[in-house]
Design a protein around this motif. Structure first.
Motif, PDB file in Angstrom:
ATOM      1  N   LEU A   1       6.926  -2.988  -2.709  1.00  0.00           N
ATOM      2  CA  LEU A   1       7.239  -2.913  -4.136  1.00  0.00           C
ATOM      3  C   LEU A   1       6.489  -1.767  -4.803  1.00  0.00           C
ATOM      4  CD1 LEU A   1       7.204  -6.720  -4.988  1.00  0.00           C
ATOM      5  CD2 LEU A   1       9.179  -5.206  -5.246  1.00  0.00           C
ATOM      6  N   ILE A   2       5.204  -1.633  -4.496  1.00  0.00           N
ATOM      7  CA  ILE A   2       4.418  -0.559  -5.097  1.00  0.00           C
ATOM      8  C   ILE A   2       4.976   0.800  -4.700  1.00  0.00           C
ATOM      9  CG2 ILE A   2       2.146   0.567  -5.099  1.00  0.00           C
ATOM     10  CD1 ILE A   2       0.940  -2.278  -4.823  1.00  0.00           C
ATOM     11  N   ALA A   3       5.348   0.953  -3.435  1.00  0.00           N
ATOM     12  CA  ALA A   3       5.899   2.226  -2.971  1.00  0.00           C
ATOM     13  C   ALA A   3       7.174   2.579  -3.732  1.00  0.00           C
ATOM     14  CB  ALA A   3       6.171   2.170  -1.470  1.00  0.00           C
ATOM     15  N   GLU A   4       8.060   1.611  -3.906  1.00  0.00           N
ATOM     16  CA  GLU A   4       9.303   1.877  -4.638  1.00  0.00           C
ATOM     17  C   GLU A   4       9.029   2.200  -6.105  1.00  0.00           C
ATOM     18  OE1 GLU A   4      11.994   2.389  -3.268  1.00  0.00           O
ATOM     19  OE2 GLU A   4      12.065   1.277  -1.383  1.00  0.00           O
ATOM     20  N   LEU A   5       8.068   1.497  -6.698  1.00  0.00           N
ATOM     21  CA  LEU A   5       7.767   1.696  -8.111  1.00  0.00           C
ATOM     22  C   LEU A   5       7.042   3.013  -8.368  1.00  0.00           C
ATOM     23  CD1 LEU A   5       6.532  -1.924  -8.875  1.00  0.00           C
ATOM     24  CD2 LEU A   5       8.573  -0.876  -9.880  1.00  0.00           C
ATOM     25  N   ALA A   6       6.154   3.392  -7.446  1.00  0.00           N
ATOM     26  CA  ALA A   6       5.266   4.529  -7.698  1.00  0.00           C
ATOM     27  C   ALA A   6       5.800   5.858  -7.199  1.00  0.00           C
ATOM     28  CB  ALA A   6       3.903   4.260  -7.052  1.00  0.00           C
ATOM     29  N   SER A   7       6.788   5.839  -6.311  1.00  0.00           N
ATOM     30  CA  SER A   7       7.288   7.099  -5.758  1.00  0.00           C
ATOM     31  C   SER A   7       8.069   7.871  -6.815  1.00  0.00           C
ATOM     32  CB  SER A   7       8.183   6.822  -4.541  1.00  0.00           C
ATOM     33  OG  SER A   7       9.311   6.064  -4.917  1.00  0.00           O
ATOM     34  N   GLU A   8       7.949   9.184  -6.755  1.00  0.00           N
ATOM     35  CA  GLU A   8       8.700  10.106  -7.616  1.00  0.00           C
ATOM     36  C   GLU A   8       8.406   9.913  -9.104  1.00  0.00           C
ATOM     37  OE1 GLU A   8      12.817   9.823  -6.659  1.00  0.00           O
ATOM     38  OE2 GLU A   8      12.503  10.175  -4.523  1.00  0.00           O
ATOM     39  N   LEU A   9       7.227   9.453  -9.437  1.00  0.00           N
ATOM     40  CA  LEU A   9       6.874   9.291 -10.852  1.00  0.00           C
ATOM     41  C   LEU A   9       6.353  10.587 -11.469  1.00  0.00           C
ATOM     42  CD1 LEU A   9       5.117   5.802 -10.964  1.00  0.00           C
ATOM     43  CD2 LEU A   9       7.298   6.429 -12.006  1.00  0.00           C
ATOM     44  N   HIS A  10       5.803  11.478 -10.644  1.00  0.00           N
ATOM     45  CA  HIS A  10       5.253  12.753 -11.124  1.00  0.00           C
ATOM     46  C   HIS A  10       4.167  12.528 -12.178  1.00  0.00           C
ATOM     47  CE1 HIS A  10       8.571  14.451  -8.900  1.00  0.00           C
ATOM     48  NE2 HIS A  10       9.443  13.818  -9.654  1.00  0.00           N
TER      49      HIS A  10
ATOM     50  N   PRO B   1       3.059  -6.060 -13.563  1.00  0.00           N
ATOM     51  CA  PRO B   1       2.498  -6.826 -12.466  1.00  0.00           C
ATOM     52  C   PRO B   1       3.232  -6.558 -11.147  1.00  0.00           C
ATOM     53  CG  PRO B   1       4.005  -8.219 -13.685  1.00  0.00           C
ATOM     54  CD  PRO B   1       3.953  -6.897 -14.412  1.00  0.00           C
ATOM     55  N   VAL B   2       2.551  -6.891 -10.071  1.00  0.00           N
ATOM     56  CA  VAL B   2       3.197  -6.977  -8.760  1.00  0.00           C
ATOM     57  C   VAL B   2       2.937  -8.378  -8.247  1.00  0.00           C
ATOM     58  CG1 VAL B   2       3.241  -6.178  -6.381  1.00  0.00           C
ATOM     59  CG2 VAL B   2       2.994  -4.520  -8.248  1.00  0.00           C
ATOM     60  N   ILE B   3       3.999  -9.149  -8.099  1.00  0.00           N
ATOM     61  CA  ILE B   3       3.901 -10.528  -7.622  1.00  0.00           C
ATOM     62  C   ILE B   3       4.716 -10.633  -6.340  1.00  0.00           C
ATOM     63  CG2 ILE B   3       4.513 -12.933  -8.117  1.00  0.00           C
ATOM     64  CD1 ILE B   3       3.809 -12.398 -11.028  1.00  0.00           C
ATOM     65  N   ALA B   4       4.031 -11.006  -5.255  1.00  0.00           N
ATOM     66  CA  ALA B   4       4.669 -11.024  -3.938  1.00  0.00           C
ATOM     67  C   ALA B   4       4.072 -12.134  -3.090  1.00  0.00           C
ATOM     68  CB  ALA B   4       4.473  -9.671  -3.253  1.00  0.00           C
ATOM     69  N   ASP B   5       4.761 -12.491  -2.019  1.00  0.00           N
ATOM     70  CA  ASP B   5       4.248 -13.550  -1.144  1.00  0.00           C
ATOM     71  C   ASP B   5       3.571 -12.999   0.103  1.00  0.00           C
ATOM     72  OD1 ASP B   5       6.369 -12.802   0.450  1.00  0.00           O
ATOM     73  OD2 ASP B   5       7.538 -14.632   0.109  1.00  0.00           O
ATOM     74  N   SER B   6       3.395 -11.669   0.179  1.00  0.00           N
ATOM     75  CA  SER B   6       2.655 -11.069   1.282  1.00  0.00           C
ATOM     76  C   SER B   6       2.211  -9.672   0.861  1.00  0.00           C
ATOM     77  CB  SER B   6       3.519 -10.971   2.541  1.00  0.00           C
ATOM     78  OG  SER B   6       4.558 -10.017   2.358  1.00  0.00           O
ATOM     79  N   THR B   7       1.176  -9.172   1.542  1.00  0.00           N
ATOM     80  CA  THR B   7       0.722  -7.815   1.261  1.00  0.00           C
ATOM     81  C   THR B   7       1.790  -6.799   1.644  1.00  0.00           C
ATOM     82  OG1 THR B   7      -1.589  -8.415   1.545  1.00  0.00           O
ATOM     83  CG2 THR B   7      -1.064  -6.104   1.746  1.00  0.00           C
ATOM     84  N   ALA B   8       2.536  -7.079   2.713  1.00  0.00           N
ATOM     85  CA  ALA B   8       3.606  -6.164   3.112  1.00  0.00           C
ATOM     86  C   ALA B   8       4.644  -6.024   2.004  1.00  0.00           C
ATOM     87  CB  ALA B   8       4.258  -6.666   4.399  1.00  0.00           C
ATOM     88  N   MET B   9       4.997  -7.147   1.380  1.00  0.00           N
ATOM     89  CA  MET B   9       5.955  -7.096   0.277  1.00  0.00           C
ATOM     90  C   MET B   9       5.365  -6.342  -0.909  1.00  0.00           C
ATOM     91  SD  MET B   9       7.723 -10.221  -1.874  1.00  0.00           S
ATOM     92  CE  MET B   9       8.577 -10.892  -0.441  1.00  0.00           C
ATOM     93  N   ALA B  10       4.079  -6.581  -1.206  1.00  0.00           N
ATOM     94  CA  ALA B  10       3.428  -5.892  -2.312  1.00  0.00           C
ATOM     95  C   ALA B  10       3.414  -4.384  -2.082  1.00  0.00           C
ATOM     96  CB  ALA B  10       2.015  -6.422  -2.500  1.00  0.00           C
ATOM     97  N   ARG B  11       3.121  -3.982  -0.842  1.00  0.00           N
ATOM     98  CA  ARG B  11       3.128  -2.556  -0.525  1.00  0.00           C
ATOM     99  C   ARG B  11       4.508  -1.947  -0.743  1.00  0.00           C
ATOM    100  NH1 ARG B  11      -0.076  -2.588   5.280  1.00  0.00           N
ATOM    101  NH2 ARG B  11      -2.200  -2.824   4.472  1.00  0.00           N
TER     102      ARG B  11
ATOM    103  N   TRP C   1      -5.108   0.722   1.697  1.00  0.00           N
ATOM    104  CA  TRP C   1      -3.781   1.343   1.805  1.00  0.00           C
ATOM    105  C   TRP C   1      -3.538   2.274   0.623  1.00  0.00           C
ATOM    106  CZ3 TRP C   1       0.313   0.584  -1.682  1.00  0.00           C
ATOM    107  CH2 TRP C   1       1.570   1.066  -1.274  1.00  0.00           C
ATOM    108  N   ALA C   2      -3.876   1.816  -0.598  1.00  0.00           N
ATOM    109  CA  ALA C   2      -3.667   2.635  -1.794  1.00  0.00           C
ATOM    110  C   ALA C   2      -4.533   3.889  -1.749  1.00  0.00           C
ATOM    111  CB  ALA C   2      -3.975   1.819  -3.041  1.00  0.00           C
ATOM    112  N   ALA C   3      -5.812   3.728  -1.357  1.00  0.00           N
ATOM    113  CA  ALA C   3      -6.714   4.880  -1.306  1.00  0.00           C
ATOM    114  C   ALA C   3      -6.232   5.916  -0.299  1.00  0.00           C
ATOM    115  CB  ALA C   3      -8.126   4.421  -0.964  1.00  0.00           C
TER     116      ALA C   3
END
Length: 300
Positions: free
Chosen positions: A225-234, A213-223, A263-265
């Motif tokens: 978190l997703i960036a940190e989680l998804a980067s360099e996954l290959h 899950p991604v649980i955040a109190d704003s879209t900026a925070m969600a972005r 943003w994701a697209a």
């Protein structure tokens, strides 16, 4: 001796609780329905849910359904699968009635494909929104890493993470979150004033990495978190993003959830397919606006 080739009637085929020994047959059933054999997903469902099935007298499984209970008042139904050779014989309805009976008076939710939506409506479910699944290789921009207070999770954060999930989902899911923390490839938290106020996890499935899950109190925070989680996954990234969820009062003022999809697209994670979020027995509890992606569609 002449052996009858008559296929048994649905009423003659009992529903039973499945165990890990049935995992291979669950995967084969998924393949039969042109689903991926998602072993990691099924193993998690066996650990945190109740997996039910109907045996095919000819071998393997004729159908499955899963119920995950979150306390006494909330449950998730998933993996309602019927073998193609038993299609339109009432097995799906029979499995659904079984898990709904097991759920009792709890509010139950599920993510429906177009194929199953009609059955769920007949059983009292109503559509409350859409979930658009995005898949693709994540290509971040430099500004995606500028959100303050993000860091990799530590073991000491688990209590706070479980508390955030309980608040957002409106139900006790400590067992699920604890188990997820042990299989996640990455877990990050958002910290403010020394307090954990958001978190996200990424876990590897058959052909992609699910960010949820991604649980955040704003879209900026969600972005962030997703960036940190998804980067360099290959590997391709999967994001299950809610849409048209204003039916929930908690979400009515949070149109910025849809901004996350754009943003994701723009970063290569594009819409792949859509399912319908459906509930039975009442509205979903919790601070739902904080849930930007679920653990998985099967568990919420």
């Amino acid at each position: 001796m002449i052996h009858s080739t008559r296929r048994p009637s649905v009423g003659d085929m009992p529903v039973r609780r499945l165990g890990l020994g049935d995992l291979r047959d669950c995967l084969m059933l998924a393949i039969d329905r042109q689903w991926l054999p998602e072993e990691a997903k099924w193993r998690l469902l066996f650990e945190v849910g109740e997996v039910y099935g109907i045996d095919d007298p000819g071998g393997g499984l004729a159908g499955t359904a899963v119920l995950a209970r979150y306390g006494r008042d909330l449950g998730a139904v998933s993996m309602v699968l019927v073998a193609s050779r038993y299609g339109r014989m009432g097995l799906g309805r029979r499995l659904m009635l079984h898990v709904l009976d097991r759920a009792g008076d709890a509010t139950v939710f599920l993510s429906a494909t177009e194929y199953g939506r009609g059955l769920y409506q007949k059983l009292g479910f109503r559509a409350v929104g859409r979930i658009v699944t995005h898949i693709g290789h994540f290509r971040p921009e430099p500004e995606d890493f500028k959100h303050d207070g993000l860091r990799p999770a530590r073991e000491a954060d688990l209590t706070a993470i479980r508390g955030l999930d309980t608040h957002a989902s409106g139900a006790p899911r400590a067992g699920l979150i604890t188990r997820l923390s042990s299989i996640a490839e990455r877990t990050w938290v958002a910290e403010r004033g020394g307090k954990v106020v958001g978190f996200g996890a990424a876990w590897r499935n058959v052909d992609n990495v699910v960010v949820g899950p991604v649980i955040a109190d704003s879209t900026a925070m969600a972005r962030g978190l997703i960036a940190e989680l998804a980067s360099e996954l290959h590997a391709p990234v999967r994001l299950d993003l809610g849409a048209d969820l204003a039916d929930h009062a908690d979400l009515a003022d949070h149109a910025d959830h849809t901004d996350l999809a754009g943003w994701a697209a723009a970063r290569g994670v594009r819409p792949a397919f859509t399912t319908t979020l459906m509930t039975r027995g009442g509205p979903l509890p919790g601070a739902r606006a904080r849930i930007y992606t679920p653990v998985m569609l099967a568990l919420g």
